[in-house]
Design a protein around this motif. Sequence first.
Motif, PDB file in Angstrom:
ATOM      1  N   HIS A   1       6.264  40.655  32.690  1.00  0.00           N
ATOM      2  CA  HIS A   1       5.463  41.831  32.331  1.00  0.00           C
ATOM      3  C   HIS A   1       4.000  41.683  32.747  1.00  0.00           C
ATOM      4  N   SER A   2       3.694  40.707  33.595  1.00  0.00           N
ATOM      5  CA  SER A   2       2.310  40.414  33.974  1.00  0.00           C
ATOM      6  C   SER A   2       1.556  41.618  34.525  1.00  0.00           C
ATOM      7  N   ALA A   3       2.179  42.397  35.386  1.00  0.00           N
ATOM      8  CA  ALA A   3       1.481  43.518  36.030  1.00  0.00           C
ATOM      9  C   ALA A   3       1.116  44.625  35.046  1.00  0.00           C
ATOM     10  N   ARG A   4       1.875  44.741  33.953  1.00  0.00           N
ATOM     11  CA  ARG A   4       1.630  45.809  32.974  1.00  0.00           C
ATOM     12  C   ARG A   4       1.415  45.232  31.573  1.00  0.00           C
TER      13      ARG A   4
ATOM     14  N   ASN B   1      -5.493  43.690  31.859  1.00  0.00           N
ATOM     15  CA  ASN B   1      -4.494  42.636  31.689  1.00  0.00           C
ATOM     16  C   ASN B   1      -5.170  41.288  31.452  1.00  0.00           C
TER      17      ASN B   1
ATOM     18  N   ASN C   1       2.549  47.931  49.397  1.00  0.00           N
ATOM     19  CA  ASN C   1       1.217  47.358  49.474  1.00  0.00           C
ATOM     20  C   ASN C   1       0.995  46.741  50.856  1.00  0.00           C
TER      21      ASN C   1
ATOM     22  N   HIS D   1      -0.254  49.120  31.302  1.00  0.00           N
ATOM     23  CA  HIS D   1      -0.233  49.795  32.601  1.00  0.00           C
ATOM     24  C   HIS D   1      -0.834  48.850  33.638  1.00  0.00           C
ATOM     25  N   ARG D   2      -0.791  49.230  34.891  1.00  0.00           N
ATOM     26  CA  ARG D   2      -1.277  48.366  35.975  1.00  0.00           C
ATOM     27  C   ARG D   2      -2.804  48.423  36.063  1.00  0.00           C
ATOM     28  N   ASP D   3      -3.468  47.553  35.342  1.00  0.00           N
ATOM     29  CA  ASP D   3      -4.926  47.452  35.407  1.00  0.00           C
ATOM     30  C   ASP D   3      -5.288  45.971  35.300  1.00  0.00           C
ATOM     31  N   ASP D   4      -5.668  45.378  36.435  1.00  0.00           N
ATOM     32  CA  ASP D   4      -5.936  43.940  36.476  1.00  0.00           C
ATOM     33  C   ASP D   4      -6.954  43.502  35.432  1.00  0.00           C
TER      34      ASP D   4
ATOM     35  N   GLY E   1      -5.554  40.140  40.304  1.00  0.00           N
ATOM     36  CA  GLY E   1      -4.777  39.882  39.097  1.00  0.00           C
ATOM     37  C   GLY E   1      -5.425  38.836  38.210  1.00  0.00           C
TER      38      GLY E   1
ATOM     39  N   ASP F   1       8.801  38.994  43.291  1.00  0.00           N
ATOM     40  CA  ASP F   1       8.318  39.385  41.974  1.00  0.00           C
ATOM     41  C   ASP F   1       7.621  38.154  41.435  1.00  0.00           C
TER      42      ASP F   1
END
Length: 193
Positions: A84-87, A97, A11, A91-94, A149, A69
């Motif tokens: 597990h915050s990012a997923r 989440n 990133n 999946h990775r969708d702010d 996020g 992390d």
Amino acid sequence: MTVQLVLATHNAHKVEELRRILGAQLDGIELIGYDGPEPVEDADSFGGNALIKARAAALHTGLAAIADDSGISVDALGGAPGIHSARYAGHRDDRENLELLLANLASATDRAAQFTCAAALVVGDFEHVELGVWPGSVLREPAGAGGFGYDPVFQPEGIDVSAAQLTADEKNAVSHRARAFGQIMPVVRAQLL
């Protein structure tokens, strides 16, 4: 002469954010991005996952590497979403989440939460981890367009707006990431310079 330090992320925004956070602490150190393979983050802690990423970047590049992390932990949810915050929503969708977090807290009166960031350094066989914690609470609805996020629903302790309503400079001065990397930089400088 400058020494190169790899930030284990693909990133580019995170590289720039960290350059802004660290500023003069990077004097003599060139922070560069990472283009190698992404390792499986299967540790059971923020520190463990940060070390996995830093080890992979150091091994791939042959250079000293740092990684982080981070995530949000909510008291009423037993510390979830945590690592597990990012997923959190699968999946990775702010947005998804964030919506799942608010749905899971819909009836909660205790909304205490904290962002945690683990910053890890790997230089050869030397490994070091620092934790930065940013206490606060989860708002009932998103506020603000900044950050990313969970920032729109996180109200830092002692601040009357969400993290997404802070300017980048305001957030970078007090965030969990700023705290963790501020603590690890003296160790980085001692190892590299």
